[in-house]
Design a protein around this motif. Structure first.
Motif, mmCIF file in Angstrom:
data_model
loop_
_atom_site.group_PDB
_atom_site.id
_atom_site.type_symbol
_atom_site.label_atom_id
_atom_site.label_comp_id
_atom_site.label_asym_id
_atom_site.label_seq_id
_atom_site.Cartn_x
_atom_site.Cartn_y
_atom_site.Cartn_z
ATOM 1 N N CYS A 26 -41.269 43.649 19.368
ATOM 2 C CA CYS A 26 -42.082 42.465 19.061
ATOM 3 C C CYS A 26 -41.352 41.519 18.131
ATOM 4 O O CYS A 26 -41.387 40.298 18.325
ATOM 5 N N TYR A 35 -43.729 34.316 22.472
ATOM 6 C CA TYR A 35 -44.940 34.749 21.793
ATOM 7 C C TYR A 35 -45.920 35.444 22.730
ATOM 8 O O TYR A 35 -46.611 36.365 22.331
ATOM 9 N N ALA A 39 -47.267 39.186 22.124
ATOM 10 C CA ALA A 39 -48.685 39.533 22.019
ATOM 11 C C ALA A 39 -49.023 40.709 22.926
ATOM 12 O O ALA A 39 -49.783 41.604 22.543
ATOM 13 N N TYR A 42 -47.535 43.803 21.327
ATOM 14 C CA TYR A 42 -48.335 44.175 20.156
ATOM 15 C C TYR A 42 -49.598 44.920 20.594
ATOM 16 O O TYR A 42 -50.010 45.885 19.939
ATOM 17 N N GLN A 43 -50.205 44.496 21.692
ATOM 18 C CA GLN A 43 -51.387 45.207 22.184
ATOM 19 C C GLN A 43 -51.021 46.624 22.617
ATOM 20 O O GLN A 43 -51.753 47.571 22.350
ATOM 21 N N LYS A 46 -50.611 48.565 19.435
ATOM 22 C CA LYS A 46 -51.917 48.881 18.833
ATOM 23 C C LYS A 46 -52.583 50.026 19.579
ATOM 24 O O LYS A 46 -53.078 50.979 18.968
ATOM 25 N N VAL A 61 -49.924 46.457 12.878
ATOM 26 C CA VAL A 61 -49.931 45.641 14.095
ATOM 27 C C VAL A 61 -50.934 44.504 13.945
ATOM 28 O O VAL A 61 -50.630 43.354 14.264
ATOM 29 N N ASP A 62 -52.115 44.800 13.443
ATOM 30 C CA ASP A 62 -53.129 43.758 13.242
ATOM 31 C C ASP A 62 -52.596 42.651 12.336
ATOM 32 O O ASP A 62 -52.799 41.461 12.604
ATOM 33 N N ASN A 64 -49.478 41.794 11.861
ATOM 34 C CA ASN A 64 -48.452 41.033 12.566
ATOM 35 C C ASN A 64 -49.030 40.156 13.667
ATOM 36 O O ASN A 64 -48.497 39.083 13.950
ATOM 37 N N VAL A 65 -50.102 40.585 14.280
ATOM 38 C CA VAL A 65 -50.776 39.749 15.275
ATOM 39 C C VAL A 65 -51.346 38.502 14.583
ATOM 40 O O VAL A 65 -51.286 37.400 15.135
ATOM 41 N N LEU A 68 -48.549 36.197 14.201
ATOM 42 C CA LEU A 68 -48.226 35.608 15.497
ATOM 43 C C LEU A 68 -49.154 34.431 15.795
ATOM 44 O O LEU A 68 -48.705 33.379 16.270
ATOM 45 N N HIS A 69 -50.432 34.595 15.493
ATOM 46 C CA HIS A 69 -51.367 33.481 15.674
ATOM 47 C C HIS A 69 -50.983 32.301 14.777
ATOM 48 O O HIS A 69 -51.071 31.141 15.202
#
Length: 82
Positions: A26, A35, A39, A42-43, A46, A61-62, A64-65, A68-69
């Motif tokens: 990621c 991106y 994403a 990342y899912q 997770k 992970v949450d 870093n997500v 990412l947003h």
């Protein structure tokens, strides 16, 4: 390389090794500006962390997500996730 390592570590590695491979993949994807794929991975990370009872990795992970947003300009979603 990360895809190959991911497959190999799934077969013989410890769960933490698999989680780290996904995480590092990621990071590379974000550096490349992909991106959308980041994403998706990342899912996967997770889901893997939850399935293997790795709450610290799932929380990371949450976090870093959320970042990412932020990078994508979705500041409201980033703030909610933080």
């Amino acid at each position: 390389i990360y895809d190959r390592l991911h497959a190999e570590f799934l077969a013989v590695g410890r769960p933490v090794d698999v989680a780290n491979i996904l995480w590092n993949k990621c990071t590379c994807l974000i550096s490349l500006g992909d991106y959308r794929l980041a994403a998706t991975v990342y899912q996967q990370a997770k889901n893997f962390a939850v399935d293997h009872n790795m709450p610290v990795q799932a929380a990371a992970v949450d976090y870093n997500v959320a970042y990412l947003h932020y990078l994508c300009g979705d500041y409201t979603e980033a703030m909610q996730l933080y």
